[in-house]
Design an enzyme around this catalytic site. Structure first.
Site, PDB file in Angstrom:
ATOM      1  N   ASP A 194      32.126  37.301  24.599  1.00  0.00           N
ATOM      2  CA  ASP A 194      31.960  38.299  25.659  1.00  0.00           C
ATOM      3  C   ASP A 194      32.977  38.147  26.785  1.00  0.00           C
ATOM      4  O   ASP A 194      32.693  38.463  27.946  1.00  0.00           O
ATOM      5  CB  ASP A 194      30.530  38.255  26.239  1.00  0.00           C
ATOM      6  N   LYS A 250      37.095  40.873  24.954  1.00  0.00           N
ATOM      7  CA  LYS A 250      38.033  41.054  23.835  1.00  0.00           C
ATOM      8  C   LYS A 250      38.177  42.532  23.490  1.00  0.00           C
ATOM      9  O   LYS A 250      39.276  43.016  23.250  1.00  0.00           O
ATOM     10  CB  LYS A 250      37.531  40.286  22.590  1.00  0.00           C
ATOM     11  N   GLY A 301      29.621  42.280  19.906  1.00  0.00           N
ATOM     12  CA  GLY A 301      29.465  43.534  20.647  1.00  0.00           C
ATOM     13  C   GLY A 301      30.687  43.668  21.528  1.00  0.00           C
ATOM     14  O   GLY A 301      30.833  42.926  22.487  1.00  0.00           O
ATOM     15  N   HIS A 302      31.598  44.554  21.149  1.00  0.00           N
ATOM     16  CA  HIS A 302      32.864  44.689  21.878  1.00  0.00           C
ATOM     17  C   HIS A 302      32.866  46.018  22.624  1.00  0.00           C
ATOM     18  O   HIS A 302      32.851  47.093  22.008  1.00  0.00           O
ATOM     19  CB  HIS A 302      34.043  44.606  20.903  1.00  0.00           C
ATOM     20  N   GLN A 351      33.240  36.698  18.770  1.00  0.00           N
ATOM     21  CA  GLN A 351      32.639  35.496  19.360  1.00  0.00           C
ATOM     22  C   GLN A 351      33.704  34.745  20.190  1.00  0.00           C
ATOM     23  O   GLN A 351      34.587  35.393  20.714  1.00  0.00           O
ATOM     24  CB  GLN A 351      32.011  34.595  18.285  1.00  0.00           C
TER      25      GLN A 351
HETATM   26  P1  GDP Z   1      33.686  41.089  24.133  1.00  0.00           P
HETATM   27  O1  GDP Z   1      32.538  40.743  23.256  1.00  0.00           O
HETATM   28  O2  GDP Z   1      34.600  39.932  24.354  1.00  0.00           O
HETATM   29  O3  GDP Z   1      34.431  42.309  23.672  1.00  0.00           O
HETATM   30  O4  GDP Z   1      33.059  41.444  25.567  1.00  0.00           O
HETATM   31  P2  GDP Z   1      31.784  42.374  25.848  1.00  0.00           P
HETATM   32  O5  GDP Z   1      32.185  43.778  25.643  1.00  0.00           O
HETATM   33  O6  GDP Z   1      30.600  41.880  25.129  1.00  0.00           O
HETATM   34  O7  GDP Z   1      31.524  42.044  27.385  1.00  0.00           O
HETATM   35  C1  GDP Z   1      32.518  42.216  28.339  1.00  0.00           C
HETATM   36  C2  GDP Z   1      31.991  43.206  29.388  1.00  0.00           C
HETATM   37  O8  GDP Z   1      32.832  43.176  30.518  1.00  0.00           O
HETATM   38  C3  GDP Z   1      32.001  44.655  28.913  1.00  0.00           C
HETATM   39  O9  GDP Z   1      30.944  45.332  29.537  1.00  0.00           O
HETATM   40  C4  GDP Z   1      33.335  45.182  29.420  1.00  0.00           C
HETATM   41  O10 GDP Z   1      33.326  46.585  29.637  1.00  0.00           O
HETATM   42  C5  GDP Z   1      33.451  44.443  30.719  1.00  0.00           C
HETATM   43  N1  GDP Z   1      34.815  44.138  31.173  1.00  0.00           N
HETATM   44  C6  GDP Z   1      35.913  43.773  30.448  1.00  0.00           C
HETATM   45  N2  GDP Z   1      36.937  43.469  31.269  1.00  0.00           N
HETATM   46  C7  GDP Z   1      36.476  43.626  32.532  1.00  0.00           C
HETATM   47  C8  GDP Z   1      37.046  43.417  33.816  1.00  0.00           C
HETATM   48  O11 GDP Z   1      38.181  43.011  33.982  1.00  0.00           O
HETATM   49  N3  GDP Z   1      36.232  43.664  34.896  1.00  0.00           N
HETATM   50  C9  GDP Z   1      34.947  44.095  34.765  1.00  0.00           C
HETATM   51  N4  GDP Z   1      34.239  44.300  35.861  1.00  0.00           N
HETATM   52  N5  GDP Z   1      34.386  44.293  33.569  1.00  0.00           N
HETATM   53  C10 GDP Z   1      35.133  44.044  32.477  1.00  0.00           C
HETATM   54  P1  IMO Z   2      31.278  38.818  20.834  1.00  0.00           P
HETATM   55  O1  IMO Z   2      32.237  39.102  19.722  1.00  0.00           O
HETATM   56  C1  IMO Z   2      28.403  36.067  22.569  1.00  0.00           C
HETATM   57  C2  IMO Z   2      25.976  33.729  19.795  1.00  0.00           C
HETATM   58  C3  IMO Z   2      24.488  34.003  19.757  1.00  0.00           C
HETATM   59  C4  IMO Z   2      23.980  32.604  19.432  1.00  0.00           C
HETATM   60  C5  IMO Z   2      25.030  32.093  18.456  1.00  0.00           C
HETATM   61  C6  IMO Z   2      24.657  32.251  16.995  1.00  0.00           C
HETATM   62  O2  IMO Z   2      30.637  40.009  21.420  1.00  0.00           O
HETATM   63  O3  IMO Z   2      31.892  37.916  21.844  1.00  0.00           O
HETATM   64  P2  IMO Z   2      24.596  34.368  15.376  1.00  0.00           P
HETATM   65  O4  IMO Z   2      23.819  35.635  15.448  1.00  0.00           O
HETATM   66  O5  IMO Z   2      26.075  34.555  15.333  1.00  0.00           O
HETATM   67  O6  IMO Z   2      24.121  33.447  14.280  1.00  0.00           O
HETATM   68  O7  IMO Z   2      24.246  33.591  16.754  1.00  0.00           O
HETATM   69  O8  IMO Z   2      26.209  32.815  18.734  1.00  0.00           O
HETATM   70  N1  IMO Z   2      26.843  34.906  19.574  1.00  0.00           N
HETATM   71  C7  IMO Z   2      27.535  35.508  20.541  1.00  0.00           C
HETATM   72  N2  IMO Z   2      27.575  35.277  21.868  1.00  0.00           N
HETATM   73  N3  IMO Z   2      29.198  37.012  22.022  1.00  0.00           N
HETATM   74  C8  IMO Z   2      29.198  37.220  20.697  1.00  0.00           C
HETATM   75  O9  IMO Z   2      30.072  38.044  20.095  1.00  0.00           O
HETATM   76  C9  IMO Z   2      28.307  36.486  19.884  1.00  0.00           C
HETATM   77  N4  IMO Z   2      28.021  36.463  18.563  1.00  0.00           N
HETATM   78  C10 IMO Z   2      27.137  35.483  18.382  1.00  0.00           C
HETATM   79  O10 IMO Z   2      24.023  34.472  20.994  1.00  0.00           O
HETATM   80  O11 IMO Z   2      24.030  31.799  20.571  1.00  0.00           O
HETATM   81 MG    MG Z   3      30.472  40.880  23.263  1.00  0.00          MG
END
Ligand code: GDP
Ligand code: IMO
Ligand code: MG
Length: 430
Positions: free
Chosen positions: A13, A16, A40-41, A224
Site C-alpha cells: 500500500d 504502487k 488493491g492498487h 504487496q
Molecule cells: P498500492 O497497493 O501500493 O497500490 O497502494 P493503495 O492503492 O492500496 O494505497 C495507497 C493509497 O494512497 C491510495 O488511496 C492512493 O490513491 C493514495 N495515494 C497514492 N499516492 C499518494 C500521495 O502522494 N498522496 C496521497 N495523499 N495519497 C496518495
Molecule cells: P498491495 O499490492 C498490504 C497482507 C495481508 C496479510 C498478509 C497475508 O495492495 O500492496 P494474504 O491474503 O496475502 O495471504 O495475506 O499480507 N497483504 C497486504 N497488505 N497490501 C497488500 O497488497 C497486501 N496483500 C496482502 O494483510 O497481513
Molecule cells: Mg494496496
C-alpha cells in the site's frame, strides 16, 4: 528499450498503483508477476477512482497488460474486475493477456484461507481471505490447477478426482465442517471460466520477451511489499509469494539481465495491514492522525491500516534486497501539517543492544531509535516543480535518501496523476 520494475519497499500500500499508472504513460507493456487479488492498487485521475486487484494498473491507459505466470488468479474476481473496466470503456479483449500457466484460486482455497485463520486464533496472520496462501501452497506441492489444465475436461476431472478427496478429508476431520467439495460442480464451473478466458490465454514469457526484443518499454508491477515477501519478509506474517524485484524473473519468465531499473515505492511514513512486527507503529493520537490524513484503510478489505513513522532501517534493507536504482516517495502531503516528523534510524532491544538491521525473528520490546526533523507546515499538493518544494521537505527527502542509500527519482504529493514531480528522469525510462 527499458525494463522497469516497480516494487513496494514496506508492507504494501505504498502507492504502487498510482506510480504504475503515472509511469505507464511511457510504457508499451505492463505485467504483474506475483500475488493475486489480495492486492488493491488505487488509481485516481480526473474525477475517477479505480481499485485494481489483479489486472495491471497500466490497462487504464490502454496499454498491453499481462497477468504473468507467477500470479494466482481467482476467475470469479477477475470477471468482476472486467465489469468495472467496462463501465469506463476499457477493452480487456484488446489489451489484456493472461499466462496459460498461471495458477488458479479454487473454491477450496478461499474456504481453507478463512478456516486456517480462524483455527489460529490470536496467532492469525490477518490474511485478505482471498485464498492466496492455499493456492500457492498447492502450486508448490504440485497440486495446483493452472489455466491450461482447464482445456481438456477429462484431464481436469482426472486431476480433481485425485485432489478433492484430500481436501474433503481435511474439511470433515480437521475443520469438522459439513461442507464437501464436488468434482462435478468444480469441473462445470471452471470449464465455464475456460470458455470465458480462453481468448486471453498466452505464453506470457514469450509475449513479454518479444516486446523486449522489439525495443519496447516494459513495466513490471509489483504487488504487496518487500517485507511481505515469503523469503525475506517478517515470516510468518507475510504473503505466499516473492514480492521482491527478483520475483519478476520467475513470475514472468524474464532473465535478470533484461532488467534495467528497479524503482522502490516508499511511503513517507509506514503502514501495515494484518498482524506481525511493526517497530515504528504508533498506537497513539499520531497514529490516528496519519490514518485519517492518509485515508489509511485497506483497498481490498477496508480494514484500518496500522500506522507509524518512516523506518529507514526497513527501507535500507529493501534497497539491498531489490537492488533499487531509485526511490519514488509517496504521500508526503499527508505530513504537511506536522511540526516535527520522526524517522527511525535503528532499534534498541531490551538488553540495550543497538540493531541496524531488522532481525529475522523480531524480538518483542525493540524500541526504535528516532531522529527528529522539522516539518514544512504548508500545503504541497499543488506544487509541480521540485524547486518549489519547501526546504524542510527537501531536507527530509535528502536524509531519507542518505540513510537508505538510494537516490530519489519521483515525489508524490497527492493521489492523482498530476500530483507527481519527477526529480530525476534519467532514473526512469532512460
Ligand atoms: P498500492 O497497493 O501500493 O497500490 O497502494 P493503495 O492503492 O492500496 O494505497 C495507497 C493509497 O494512497 C491510495 O488511496 C492512493 O490513491 C493514495 N495515494 C497514492 N499516492 C499518494 C500521495 O502522494 N498522496 C496521497 N495523499 N495519497 C496518495
Ligand atoms: P498491495 O499490492 C498490504 C497482507 C495481508 C496479510 C498478509 C497475508 O495492495 O500492496 P494474504 O491474503 O496475502 O495471504 O495475506 O499480507 N497483504 C497486504 N497488505 N497490501 C497488500 O497488497 C497486501 N496483500 C496482502 O494483510 O497481513
Ligand atoms: Mg494496496
Amino acid at each position: 528499450m527499458t525494463c522497469v520494475v516497480i516494487v513496494g519497499t514496506q508492507w504494501g500500500d505504498e502507492g504502487k498503483g498510482k506510480l504504475v499508472d503515472f509511469l505507464t504513460e511511457g510504457a508499451d507493456l505492463v505485467a504483474r508477476y506475483q500475488g493475486g487479488n489480495n492486492a488493491g492498487h488505487t488509481v485516481k485521475f480526473e474525477d475517477q477512482s479505480f481499485i485494481l486487484h489483479l489486472i495491471p494498473s497500466g490497462i487504464l491507459r490502454n496499454k498491453m497488460s499481462v497477468i504473468g505466470n507467477g500470479t494466482v488468479v481467482d476467475p470469479e474476481a477477475l470477471l468482476q474486475e472486467f465489469e468495472g473496466l467496462q463501465t469506463v470503456d476499457i477493452s480487456v479483449e484488446k489489451y489484456l493477456k493472461i499466462s496459460e500457466t498461471a495458477h488458479l484460486i479454487m473454491p477450496y482455497h478461499r474456504v481453507f484461507d478463512k478456516l486456517r485463520e480462524q483455527a489460529q486464533g490470536d496467532n492469525k496472520i490477518g490474511t485478505t481471505g482471498r485464498g492466496i496462501g492455499p493456492a500457492y501452497t498447492d502450486k508448490v506441492a504440485r497440486s495446483g490447477i493452472r489455466f491450461t489444465d482447464l482445456k481438456n475436461p477429462a484431464h481436469l476431472r482426472n486431476r480433481l478426482e485425485t485432489l478433492i478427496p484430500e481436501k474433503n478429508c481435511l474439511m470433515k476431520y480437521f475443520f469438522q465442517s459439513p461442507v464437501q467439495f464436488s468434482v462435478d460442480q468444480i469441473v462445470e464451473e471452471y470449464r465455464g471460466y475456460y470458455e470465458q478466458f480462453k481468448s486471453f490465454l498466452c505464453d506470457s514469457s514469450l509475449l513479454i520477451n518479444q516486446a523486449i526484443d522489439n525495443n519496447q518499454n516494459v513495466l513490471f508491477e509489483g504487488a504487496q511489499g518487500t517485507f511481505l515477501d515469503v523469503d525475506h519478509g517478517t515470516y510468518p506474517f507475510v504473503t505466499s509469494s516473492n514480492t521482491m524485484a527478483g520475483g519478476v524473473c520467475a513470475g514472468c519468465g524474464v532473465g535478470p539481465s533484461k532488467i534495467d531499473k528497479v524503482i522502490g515505492i516508499v511511503k513517507a511514513y509506514t503502514t501495515r495491514v494484518g498482524s506481525g512486527p511493526f517497530p515504528t507503529e504508533l498506537l497513539d493520537d499520531m497514529g490516528g492522525f496519519l490514518r485519517k490524513e492518509g485515508s489509511e484503510f485497506g483497498a481490498t478489505t477496508g480494514r484500518p491500516r496500522r500506522c507509524g513513522w518512516f523506518d529507514a532501517v526497513l527501507v535500507r534493507q529493501a534497497v539491498r534486497l531489490n537492488g533499487l536504482t531509485s526511490l519514488a516517495i509517496t504521500k508526503l502531503d499527508v505530513l504537511d501539517k506536522l511540526e516535527t516528523i520522526k524517522m527511525a534510524v535503528g532499534y534498541q532491544s531490551a538488553d540495550g543492544k543497538t540493531h541496524t538491521e531488522l532481525p529475522p525473528i523480531y524480538e518483542e520490546g525493540m524500541t526504535p531509535i528516532y531522529e527528529e526533523h522539522s516539518g514544512w507546515q504548508c500545503p504541497t499538493k499543488d506544487i509541480t516543480e521540485y524547486d518549489d518544494l519547501p526546504k524542510a521537505l527537501i531536507d527530509y527527502l535528502n536524509r531519507m535518501s542518505e540513510l537508505v542509500g538510494a537516490p530519489v527519482s519521483i515525489i508524490s504529493v497527492g493521489p492523482k496523476r498530476e500530483e507527481t514531480i519527477v526529480s530525476d528522469p534519467d532514473q526512469i525510462w532512460a
